[in-house]
Write an enzyme that holds these catalytic residues in place. Structure first.
Site, mmCIF file in Angstrom:
data_model
loop_
_atom_site.group_PDB
_atom_site.id
_atom_site.type_symbol
_atom_site.label_atom_id
_atom_site.label_comp_id
_atom_site.label_asym_id
_atom_site.label_seq_id
_atom_site.Cartn_x
_atom_site.Cartn_y
_atom_site.Cartn_z
ATOM 1 N N GLY A 157 0.846 -1.194 0.000
ATOM 2 C CA GLY A 157 0.000 0.000 0.000
ATOM 3 C C GLY A 157 0.876 1.238 0.000
ATOM 4 N N ARG A 158 0.411 2.271 0.707
ATOM 5 C CA ARG A 158 1.177 3.532 0.719
ATOM 6 C C ARG A 158 2.578 3.309 1.276
ATOM 7 N NH1 ARG A 158 -4.411 5.582 2.571
ATOM 8 N NH2 ARG A 158 -3.883 4.191 4.281
ATOM 9 N N ILE A 159 2.672 2.674 2.442
ATOM 10 C CA ILE A 159 3.984 2.467 3.076
ATOM 11 C C ILE A 159 4.764 1.393 2.317
ATOM 12 C CG2 ILE A 159 5.127 1.631 5.167
ATOM 13 C CD1 ILE A 159 2.777 2.975 6.747
ATOM 14 N N ARG A 179 -4.353 -8.588 -1.092
ATOM 15 C CA ARG A 179 -5.548 -9.366 -1.442
ATOM 16 C C ARG A 179 -5.910 -9.116 -2.902
ATOM 17 N NH1 ARG A 179 -9.094 -7.059 3.217
ATOM 18 N NH2 ARG A 179 -8.024 -5.272 2.308
ATOM 19 N N ILE A 238 6.784 -3.871 10.734
ATOM 20 C CA ILE A 238 6.587 -2.464 11.118
ATOM 21 C C ILE A 238 5.090 -2.150 11.108
ATOM 22 C CG2 ILE A 238 8.833 -1.552 10.398
ATOM 23 C CD1 ILE A 238 5.745 -1.093 8.199
ATOM 24 N N ALA A 239 4.236 -3.178 10.947
ATOM 25 C CA ALA A 239 2.808 -2.915 10.739
ATOM 26 C C ALA A 239 2.074 -2.784 12.073
ATOM 27 C CB ALA A 239 2.215 -3.991 9.854
ATOM 28 N N ARG A 240 1.725 -3.895 12.682
ATOM 29 C CA ARG A 240 1.033 -3.881 13.974
ATOM 30 C C ARG A 240 1.329 -5.166 14.706
ATOM 31 N NH1 ARG A 240 0.328 0.688 13.767
ATOM 32 N NH2 ARG A 240 -1.553 1.932 13.974
ATOM 33 N N GLU A 269 1.532 -4.779 23.107
ATOM 34 C CA GLU A 269 2.494 -3.750 23.500
ATOM 35 C C GLU A 269 1.825 -2.726 24.436
ATOM 36 O OE1 GLU A 269 3.333 -2.495 19.418
ATOM 37 O OE2 GLU A 269 2.500 -0.533 19.876
ATOM 38 N N HIS A 287 7.848 0.913 18.801
ATOM 39 C CA HIS A 287 6.807 1.489 17.941
ATOM 40 C C HIS A 287 7.138 2.953 17.572
ATOM 41 C CE1 HIS A 287 2.288 1.009 16.838
ATOM 42 N NE2 HIS A 287 2.922 1.802 15.977
ATOM 43 N N ILE A 288 8.279 3.112 16.908
ATOM 44 C CA ILE A 288 8.755 4.472 16.620
ATOM 45 C C ILE A 288 8.969 4.717 15.124
ATOM 46 C CG2 ILE A 288 9.807 4.854 18.879
ATOM 47 C CD1 ILE A 288 12.539 4.138 17.610
HETATM 48 P P1 NAP Z 1 -2.539 1.049 3.088
HETATM 49 O O1 NAP Z 1 -2.129 2.095 2.102
HETATM 50 O O2 NAP Z 1 -3.993 0.838 3.348
HETATM 51 O O3 NAP Z 1 -1.860 -0.323 2.635
HETATM 52 C C1 NAP Z 1 -2.202 -1.546 3.187
HETATM 53 C C2 NAP Z 1 -1.903 -2.628 2.151
HETATM 54 O O4 NAP Z 1 -2.126 -3.909 2.776
HETATM 55 C C3 NAP Z 1 -2.776 -2.571 0.912
HETATM 56 O O5 NAP Z 1 -1.972 -2.745 -0.201
HETATM 57 C C4 NAP Z 1 -3.745 -3.749 1.074
HETATM 58 O O6 NAP Z 1 -4.081 -4.261 -0.210
HETATM 59 C C5 NAP Z 1 -2.901 -4.730 1.881
HETATM 60 N N1 NAP Z 1 -3.693 -5.622 2.713
HETATM 61 C C6 NAP Z 1 -4.685 -5.289 3.584
HETATM 62 N N2 NAP Z 1 -5.139 -6.384 4.211
HETATM 63 C C7 NAP Z 1 -4.418 -7.442 3.707
HETATM 64 C C8 NAP Z 1 -4.432 -8.839 3.948
HETATM 65 N N3 NAP Z 1 -5.272 -9.388 4.849
HETATM 66 N N4 NAP Z 1 -3.541 -9.615 3.268
HETATM 67 C C9 NAP Z 1 -2.700 -9.066 2.367
HETATM 68 N N5 NAP Z 1 -2.635 -7.744 2.100
HETATM 69 C C10 NAP Z 1 -3.497 -6.941 2.762
HETATM 70 O O7 NAP Z 1 -1.903 1.331 4.522
HETATM 71 P P2 NAP Z 1 -0.517 2.068 4.855
HETATM 72 O O8 NAP Z 1 -0.738 3.535 4.959
HETATM 73 O O9 NAP Z 1 0.521 1.552 3.932
HETATM 74 O O10 NAP Z 1 -0.290 1.514 6.348
HETATM 75 C C11 NAP Z 1 -0.189 0.125 6.576
HETATM 76 C C12 NAP Z 1 -0.152 -0.168 8.062
HETATM 77 O O11 NAP Z 1 1.125 0.153 8.603
HETATM 78 C C13 NAP Z 1 -1.132 0.655 8.931
HETATM 79 O O12 NAP Z 1 -2.426 0.094 8.921
HETATM 80 C C14 NAP Z 1 -0.486 0.600 10.293
HETATM 81 O O13 NAP Z 1 -1.043 -0.438 11.075
HETATM 82 C C15 NAP Z 1 0.981 0.333 10.001
HETATM 83 N N6 NAP Z 1 1.849 1.453 10.437
HETATM 84 C C16 NAP Z 1 2.769 1.258 11.432
HETATM 85 C C17 NAP Z 1 3.564 2.320 11.829
HETATM 86 C C18 NAP Z 1 4.574 2.177 12.939
HETATM 87 O O14 NAP Z 1 4.816 3.144 13.637
HETATM 88 N N7 NAP Z 1 5.197 1.036 13.111
HETATM 89 C C19 NAP Z 1 3.438 3.573 11.228
HETATM 90 C C20 NAP Z 1 2.513 3.719 10.222
HETATM 91 C C21 NAP Z 1 1.712 2.647 9.822
HETATM 92 P P3 NAP Z 1 -5.454 -5.096 -0.406
HETATM 93 O O15 NAP Z 1 -6.550 -4.250 0.171
HETATM 94 O O16 NAP Z 1 -5.554 -5.296 -1.886
HETATM 95 O O17 NAP Z 1 -5.281 -6.374 0.315
#
Ligand code: NAP
Length: 335
Positions: A157-159, A179, A238-240, A269, A287-288
């Protein structure tokens, strides 16, 4: 009381940014970090029109049951697994997050974790600080090169895309699984090849997780998935917390079934599975991934923009830029 709508900010942020609310709102901002227990949170929300909260606050039906004025909960995070969005929607409350503004910082941090893990930076630094450096063996601390190794991304996705864009500089081919397959132009822009999940697990030398935490992604990496990875592979979450089964990961790392891992997020956490704390082949951080000055300021500004916009003010008046339940506005028009 000023007669203005009331907004509360649950954690210390940046006063100069929050000041943009003051012409329109009575603003209360917490000066120290703390997590509010459910009952105290419910009592805070009861008299509010808007709340800007951190992802350490869980808000669902019970917390908003006595908050008839509350119109928006603005999350200071892109992930919003701490919010029960259907419950907020049912109560006519908008929810917003902070997408995009943190993607580049999180991608930088992901690469920092990948490289630090591949080159044993955590363990080597602990060894040096413990005064154990007497001489350098030619074969000490041998790590993995990135060049030519395959970067797998679960969640492009975005990240995930920001992470993939950096791979060209390291000479790494990229494979990914979502997906839904992305448009060809997006794949080409990331030089990323779509694969199914078993192929992602089997072919990745570095596997990065960048999916949101949902019922579907909970324990997406458990014992079976870890067993399907190369024993030489590096896993980076780095997700959750909760996307990886941390107990199964600790067992795989301890048994040498997986070479190494890096985790910025943990199940439950700020608690960390004790078996992980005992291992040298995992890098752990609190978580930084989005914690830079620029990004945390931008996240605050976006949360403020969402609140201002919902109440008809600011650069996006009437059109909050990042609602996760925009349909709520049709059911309960903005004030
Ligand atoms: P995003 O743009 O919505 O990207 C999420 C990606 O995951 C999409 O490409 C989506 O594609 C895919 N996806 C969703 N559910 C899935 C599944 N069950 N199996 C396979 N692929 C799946 O979100 P983002 O902005 O990149 O952020 C992603 C996540 O990073 C956030 O939700 C957050 O929890 C985490 N995060 C962590 C930190 C940190 O401090 N560590 C900071 C920022 C974000 P499809 O819908 O086609 O499956």
């Amino acid at each position: 009381m000023t007669g203005k709508p009331r907004v509360w900010i649950s954690r210390p942020t940046f006063p100069d940014i929050v000041a943009r609310l003051e012409p329109y709102f009575e603003v209360t901002a917490e000066a120290v970090e703390r997590v509010f227990a459910p009952a105290e949170l419910a009592s805070r929300l009861a008299s509010l029109d808007a709340a800007i909260v951190g992802l350490n606050q869980r808000i669902g039906a019970a917390e908003v049951a006595n908050a008839p004025r509350l119109r928006i909960v603005a999350n200071l995070a892109v992930g919003y697994d701490n919010l029960d969005v259907p419950a907020l929607t049912a109560a006519g409350i908008a929810a917003s997050n902070t997408p995009d503004v943190l993607s580049e910082s999180v991608a930088d941090y992901t690469w920092a974790l990948m490289l630090a893990t591949a080159r044993h930076m955590g363990a080597a630094e602990r060894w040096l600080r413990a005064g154990q450096w007497r001489a350098n063996g030619f074969k000490d601390w041998l790590g993995l090169d990135t060049r030519g190794r395959t970067l797998g991304i679960l969640g492009l996705g975005r990240i995930g895309q920001a992470i993939a864009h950096r791979a060209a500089g390291f000479g790494m081919p990229v494979i990914y699984h979502n997906r839904s397959r992305l448009p060809a132009a997006v794949e080409a822009g990331c030089a990323a090849r779509y694969v199914d999940k078993p192929t992602l697990l089997a072919e990745s030398d570095f596997l990065v997780l960048a999916v949101p935490l949902t019922g579907e992604s909970h324990h997406a990496i458990g014992a079976a998935e870890l067993a399907a990875m190369k024993p030489t592979a590096v896993l980076v979450n780095i997700a959750r917390g909760g996307i990886v089964d941390d107990a199964a990961l600790a067992a795989a790392l301890a048994d040498g079934r997986l070479a190494a891992a890096a985790l910025d997020v943990f199940e439950g956490e700020p608690a960390v599975h004790p078996a992980l704390l005992a291992l040298d082949n995992v890098i752990l951080s609190p978580h930084i991934a989005s914690a830079t000055w620029d990004t945390r300021r931008a996240m605050t500004a976006l949360a403020v923009d969402n609140v201002l916009a919902l109440f008809g003010h600011g650069p996006h008046a009437g059109h909050p830029p990042s609602l996760v339940n925009p349909g709520v506005l049709a059911a309960r028009p903005a004030p």
